[in-house]
Scaffold this active site. Structure first.
Site, PDB file in Angstrom:
ATOM      1  N   ASP A 147       0.829  -1.201   0.000  1.00 26.53           N
ATOM      2  CA  ASP A 147       0.000   0.000   0.000  1.00 26.53           C
ATOM      3  C   ASP A 147       0.866   1.254   0.000  1.00 26.53           C
ATOM      4  OD1 ASP A 147       0.869  -0.155   2.612  1.00 26.53           O
ATOM      5  OD2 ASP A 147      -1.132  -0.113   3.523  1.00 26.53           O
ATOM      6  N   SER A 148       2.188   1.067   0.046  1.00 25.06           N
ATOM      7  CA  SER A 148       3.125   2.171  -0.192  1.00 25.06           C
ATOM      8  C   SER A 148       2.899   2.808  -1.547  1.00 25.06           C
ATOM      9  CB  SER A 148       4.569   1.662  -0.094  1.00 25.06           C
ATOM     10  OG  SER A 148       4.751   0.493  -0.883  1.00 25.06           O
ATOM     11  N   ASP A 194      -0.793  -6.220   0.199  1.00 26.99           N
ATOM     12  CA  ASP A 194      -1.271  -5.520   1.390  1.00 26.99           C
ATOM     13  C   ASP A 194      -2.783  -5.391   1.389  1.00 26.99           C
ATOM     14  OD1 ASP A 194       0.867  -4.920   3.048  1.00 26.99           O
ATOM     15  OD2 ASP A 194       1.417  -3.119   1.928  1.00 26.99           O
ATOM     16  N   LYS A 209      -1.225  -9.444   3.468  1.00 27.44           N
ATOM     17  CA  LYS A 209      -0.507  -8.883   4.616  1.00 27.44           C
ATOM     18  C   LYS A 209      -1.398  -7.898   5.359  1.00 27.44           C
ATOM     19  CE  LYS A 209       3.079  -5.951   4.140  1.00 27.44           C
ATOM     20  NZ  LYS A 209       2.680  -4.764   4.947  1.00 27.44           N
ATOM     21  N   GLU A 235      -1.630  -5.313   8.971  1.00 28.27           N
ATOM     22  CA  GLU A 235      -0.871  -4.605   9.999  1.00 28.27           C
ATOM     23  C   GLU A 235      -1.619  -4.647  11.327  1.00 28.27           C
ATOM     24  OE1 GLU A 235       0.028  -0.616   8.880  1.00 28.27           O
ATOM     25  OE2 GLU A 235       0.826  -1.150   6.910  1.00 28.27           O
ATOM     26  N   GLU A 256       8.971  -3.985  10.987  1.00 26.72           N
ATOM     27  CA  GLU A 256       9.441  -2.707  10.440  1.00 26.72           C
ATOM     28  C   GLU A 256       9.945  -1.804  11.561  1.00 26.72           C
ATOM     29  OE1 GLU A 256       8.000   1.025   7.590  1.00 26.72           O
ATOM     30  OE2 GLU A 256       6.747  -0.769   7.773  1.00 26.72           O
TER      31      GLU A 256
END
Length: 275
Positions: free
Chosen positions: A55-56, A94, A122, A124, A191
């Site tokens: 999602d960067s 993501d 993925k 978070e 991270e």
């Protein structure tokens, strides 16, 4: 897994079993972000085992100031593009902000990403994700849990800051890691945590770990492609190295990254954090 030519092109599909065996064999796992077919193809040629559709893309593709505006539709679009350019790499995708706030919602959106071409999704978050991860795992969807600095929570953290520096914070990360593995997480991504904590966590869990700003002890490394090619908006994180130097082209930059991760020369001490 690699051919004998200098390009180290992957000769067969990388699977979750491949990555687990790499951890057992202590062979470093390489991962880069990609958002389209063309760069994905070059990464396959260079021998990058895992590709993260991150999602960067909100920041490096869309020009947003965070990952929060990215939608699940955006993620599906770019995952499908990456899939079309992929031959043998393992694709992680993501789940976007608020696309997995409830387990059933997460299942619906994870299914969309898998149908678009992802091999794994993925998410978070910490132990609160356990029920969601358990549901996805029971439905046959592999999960990577992202811990430490989680960019979707940047406003709660008050910025992009190193996590796990205190003993209490480190202990919490360890407990969350164990909780999420018990729930069914197949990979853990850390991270911006201290280098020695990266070692502690990697040694403590049976699943592969991938780090970004987590030191050299994790089972694998990931970087945002634009960062490692020196394409950024003026800020280069401490954990980044520009591989597009010394007259290299893009393919050579990806190959250099793979080699340095495998040789454990990247990341170096200068790319890590202390407690």
């Amino acid at each position: 897994m690699y051919s004998d030519n200098s390009q180290r092109k992957l000769t067969k599909a990388v699977t979750l079993s491949t990555l687990k065996k790499m951890k057992a064999d202590k062979e470093k796992i390489t991962c880069l972000t990609s958002y389209d077919a063309s760069f994905t193809n070059v990464m396959n040629v260079a021998g990058v085992e895992t590709i993260l559709v991150g999602d960067s893309l909100g920041m490096v593709i869309q020009g947003q100031d965070s990952t929060l505006p990215v939608t699940i539709e955006d993620m599906c679009y770019h995952t499908a593009a990456v899939k079309r350019g992929n031959t043998n790499a393992f694709i992680l995708a993501d789940m976007s902000f608020m696309s997995y706030s409830k387990p059933e919602q997460a299942l619906d959106n994870a299914a969309k990403l898998m149908q678009a071409g992802a091999n794994m999704v993925k998410l978070e978050g910490g132990s609160w994700l356990a029920d969601t991860i358990k549901l996805l795992s029971q439905r046959g969807i592999p999960v990577c849990a992202h811990l430490g600095l989680t960019p979707q929570s940047v406003h709660k953290f008050g910025g992009y800051k190193v996590q796990g520096k205190s003993q209490d914070a480190a202990d919490l990360l360890l407990q969350e890691s164990l909780d999420l593995v018990a729930a069914g997480a197949d990979i853990l991504l850390y991270e911006c945590i201290p280098t020695e904590l990266g070692k502690t966590l990697t040694d403590a869990v049976p699943v592969p770990t991938i780090g970004i700003g987590a030191g050299h002890h994790t089972d694998g490394q990931v970087l945002v492609m634009h960062d490692m090619l020196g394409i950024n908006l003026g800020h280069t994180p401490k954990f980044v190295k520009n591989f597009l130097t010394e007259g290299r082209n893009v393919t050579e930059a990806f190959e250099a990254y793979v080699k340095e991760v495998k040789d454990m020369t990247f990341p170096g001490p200068e790319h890590g954090f202390k407690s």
